[in-house]
Scaffold this motif. Sequence first.
Motif, PDB file in Angstrom:
ATOM      1  N   ILE A 148      60.569  20.818  16.640  1.00 21.51           N
ATOM      2  CA  ILE A 148      59.516  20.402  17.557  1.00 21.51           C
ATOM      3  C   ILE A 148      59.513  18.885  17.736  1.00 21.51           C
ATOM      4  N   THR A 149      58.811  18.438  18.741  1.00 24.76           N
ATOM      5  CA  THR A 149      58.481  17.016  18.855  1.00 24.76           C
ATOM      6  C   THR A 149      57.275  16.778  17.965  1.00 24.76           C
ATOM      7  N   ASN A 150      57.427  15.872  17.025  1.00 27.54           N
ATOM      8  CA  ASN A 150      56.366  15.668  16.040  1.00 27.54           C
ATOM      9  C   ASN A 150      55.092  15.150  16.700  1.00 27.54           C
ATOM     10  N   ILE A 151      54.011  15.853  16.470  1.00 30.36           N
ATOM     11  CA  ILE A 151      52.697  15.468  16.971  1.00 30.36           C
ATOM     12  C   ILE A 151      51.816  15.154  15.773  1.00 30.36           C
ATOM     13  N   LYS A 152      51.149  14.008  15.803  1.00 28.53           N
ATOM     14  CA  LYS A 152      50.300  13.625  14.685  1.00 28.53           C
ATOM     15  C   LYS A 152      49.272  14.719  14.407  1.00 28.53           C
ATOM     16  N   GLY A 153      49.138  15.042  13.142  1.00 30.55           N
ATOM     17  CA  GLY A 153      48.169  16.061  12.763  1.00 30.55           C
ATOM     18  C   GLY A 153      48.781  17.424  12.539  1.00 30.55           C
ATOM     19  N   THR A 154      50.065  17.597  12.906  1.00 34.04           N
ATOM     20  CA  THR A 154      50.712  18.885  12.671  1.00 34.04           C
ATOM     21  C   THR A 154      51.097  18.965  11.199  1.00 34.04           C
ATOM     22  N   PRO A 155      50.559  19.942  10.468  1.00 31.67           N
ATOM     23  CA  PRO A 155      50.853  20.018   9.032  1.00 31.67           C
ATOM     24  C   PRO A 155      52.278  20.494   8.763  1.00 31.67           C
ATOM     25  N   MET A 156      52.779  20.173   7.585  1.00 33.22           N
ATOM     26  CA  MET A 156      54.055  20.685   7.086  1.00 33.22           C
ATOM     27  C   MET A 156      55.244  20.292   7.961  1.00 33.22           C
ATOM     28  N   THR A 157      55.135  19.168   8.663  1.00 27.37           N
ATOM     29  CA  THR A 157      56.235  18.733   9.516  1.00 27.37           C
ATOM     30  C   THR A 157      57.139  17.768   8.762  1.00 27.37           C
ATOM     31  N   GLU A 158      58.436  18.082   8.741  1.00 30.43           N
ATOM     32  CA  GLU A 158      59.437  17.196   8.155  1.00 30.43           C
ATOM     33  C   GLU A 158      60.163  16.498   9.308  1.00 30.43           C
ATOM     34  N   VAL A 159      60.001  15.189   9.446  1.00 29.02           N
ATOM     35  CA  VAL A 159      60.680  14.455  10.502  1.00 29.02           C
ATOM     36  C   VAL A 159      62.159  14.333  10.123  1.00 29.02           C
ATOM     37  N   VAL A 160      63.029  14.917  10.947  1.00 26.89           N
ATOM     38  CA  VAL A 160      64.456  14.963  10.629  1.00 26.89           C
ATOM     39  C   VAL A 160      65.292  14.069  11.540  1.00 26.89           C
ATOM     40  N   ARG A 161      64.673  13.537  12.581  1.00 25.22           N
ATOM     41  CA  ARG A 161      65.411  12.636  13.457  1.00 25.22           C
ATOM     42  C   ARG A 161      64.423  11.788  14.255  1.00 25.22           C
ATOM     43  N   GLN A 162      64.764  10.524  14.468  1.00 24.35           N
ATOM     44  CA  GLN A 162      63.960   9.647  15.303  1.00 24.35           C
ATOM     45  C   GLN A 162      64.892   8.901  16.252  1.00 24.35           C
ATOM     46  N   GLU A 163      64.504   8.827  17.520  1.00 23.54           N
ATOM     47  CA  GLU A 163      65.318   8.110  18.497  1.00 23.54           C
ATOM     48  C   GLU A 163      64.417   7.490  19.560  1.00 23.54           C
ATOM     49  N   PRO A 164      64.920   6.473  20.269  1.00 30.82           N
ATOM     50  CA  PRO A 164      64.093   5.809  21.284  1.00 30.82           C
ATOM     51  C   PRO A 164      63.713   6.763  22.418  1.00 30.82           C
ATOM     52  N   LEU A 165      62.493   6.604  22.915  1.00 31.97           N
ATOM     53  CA  LEU A 165      62.058   7.289  24.124  1.00 31.97           C
ATOM     54  C   LEU A 165      62.201   6.284  25.266  1.00 31.97           C
ATOM     55  N   LEU A 166      62.925   6.663  26.323  1.00 34.30           N
ATOM     56  CA  LEU A 166      63.341   5.698  27.337  1.00 34.30           C
ATOM     57  C   LEU A 166      62.887   6.081  28.740  1.00 34.30           C
ATOM     58  N   TRP A 167      62.650   5.056  29.569  1.00 30.36           N
ATOM     59  CA  TRP A 167      62.417   5.257  30.992  1.00 30.36           C
ATOM     60  C   TRP A 167      63.794   5.410  31.660  1.00 30.36           C
ATOM     61  N   VAL A 168      63.956   6.414  32.516  1.00 27.44           N
ATOM     62  CA  VAL A 168      65.261   6.625  33.154  1.00 27.44           C
ATOM     63  C   VAL A 168      65.095   6.855  34.655  1.00 27.44           C
ATOM     64  N   VAL A 169      66.133   6.446  35.396  1.00 27.78           N
ATOM     65  CA  VAL A 169      66.163   6.606  36.840  1.00 27.78           C
ATOM     66  C   VAL A 169      67.605   6.870  37.244  1.00 27.78           C
ATOM     67  N   SER A 170      67.818   7.321  38.450  1.00 19.07           N
ATOM     68  CA  SER A 170      69.172   7.543  38.946  1.00 19.07           C
ATOM     69  C   SER A 170      69.940   6.228  39.054  1.00 19.07           C
ATOM     70  N   ASN A 171      71.220   6.293  38.751  1.00 20.83           N
ATOM     71  CA  ASN A 171      72.097   5.126  38.880  1.00 20.83           C
ATOM     72  C   ASN A 171      72.130   4.575  40.298  1.00 20.83           C
ATOM     73  N   HIS A 172      71.927   5.444  41.271  1.00 23.59           N
ATOM     74  CA  HIS A 172      72.146   5.080  42.670  1.00 23.59           C
ATOM     75  C   HIS A 172      70.858   4.792  43.433  1.00 23.59           C
ATOM     76  N   HIS A 173      69.739   4.674  42.709  1.00 25.51           N
ATOM     77  CA  HIS A 173      68.461   4.433  43.376  1.00 25.51           C
ATOM     78  C   HIS A 173      67.668   3.364  42.630  1.00 25.51           C
ATOM     79  N   GLN A 174      66.810   2.669  43.358  1.00 29.40           N
ATOM     80  CA  GLN A 174      65.974   1.615  42.776  1.00 29.40           C
ATOM     81  C   GLN A 174      64.492   1.986  42.895  1.00 29.40           C
TER      82      GLN A 174
END
Length: 293
Positions: A148-174
């Motif tokens: 799952i995506t870890n949500i604060k308050g969820t019991p018994m959650t073992e965080v097994v991976r962390q990575e940046p959350l990024l803003w994304v857009v198409s390469n060909h558009h502004q």
Amino acid sequence: MATMLDLDQLRTFVAIADSGSFTRAAETVHKTQSAVSMQMRRLEERIGKPIFGRDGRSAKLTEDGERLLGYARRMVRLSDETMAAFDDDELSGRVRLGTPDDYADRFLPEILARFSRSNPRVEVTVVCEPTVQLIECLREGGLDLGIITNIKGTPMTEVVRQEPLLWVVSNHHQLEQDDVLPLALGRDTCCWRKSAIEALSPIGRRYRILYSSNNSTAVSAAVLAGLAISVMPESALRPGMRVLGEADGFPRLPPCEIGLVRAWNKPSNPIVDALAEHIVSSLDNLSMQIAAE
């Protein structure tokens, strides 16, 4: 007399190909780096062709190495399956795994392949739902394990991976230059959606949610078509996408934490334990692959 291939050498070769590094492969197969290097020299002597072309700190396969890799995987898999077939203590039964569809697309191929090779008699049932629904299923006992995506308050959650959350857009558009940002996000319960909106509000950036879906493929399609901007973890980026940062006027987002959760109030289960170990191992391997790129 035909040259015989050494299965241990092939197993090490596969580990190097998967991790992209002699050093990381040595940790996987529990050998020293010098022993791994010696094994690969001997394997090249047996094959009679170079299988690695050095590229900086990573080990890149030659064309012959790529050809050998397919055979090596099959031989290692067949060996594992053969030993499992004669193992009276081998696990058998069923395990129910839940995950959002975006994690299923990125993580399940390696997780299930690894787990199936080690536990061919175990049936894995996969349920794809948003994190909020999965947590409820785990609470009610409808699932054994959840990614799952870890949500604060969820019991018994073992965080097994962390990575940046990024803003994304198409390469060909502004689209970042639009006065009102068109967004493609998850549904109301999506924590990434909440993070995006909470980040835009303090800076007074106007936006409109143009597309809303719990399906990651649909959200990615809107981005790639140049219709909207979205937010997604680093490992979900696809060719044709461009990351927007603070220089583009987009605030930094909190990291994405991926958690492993077991069903509430259920006794320990060796099948669930085995699958959990494979999930952690596969996500660790993904981290090493991204670091090597």
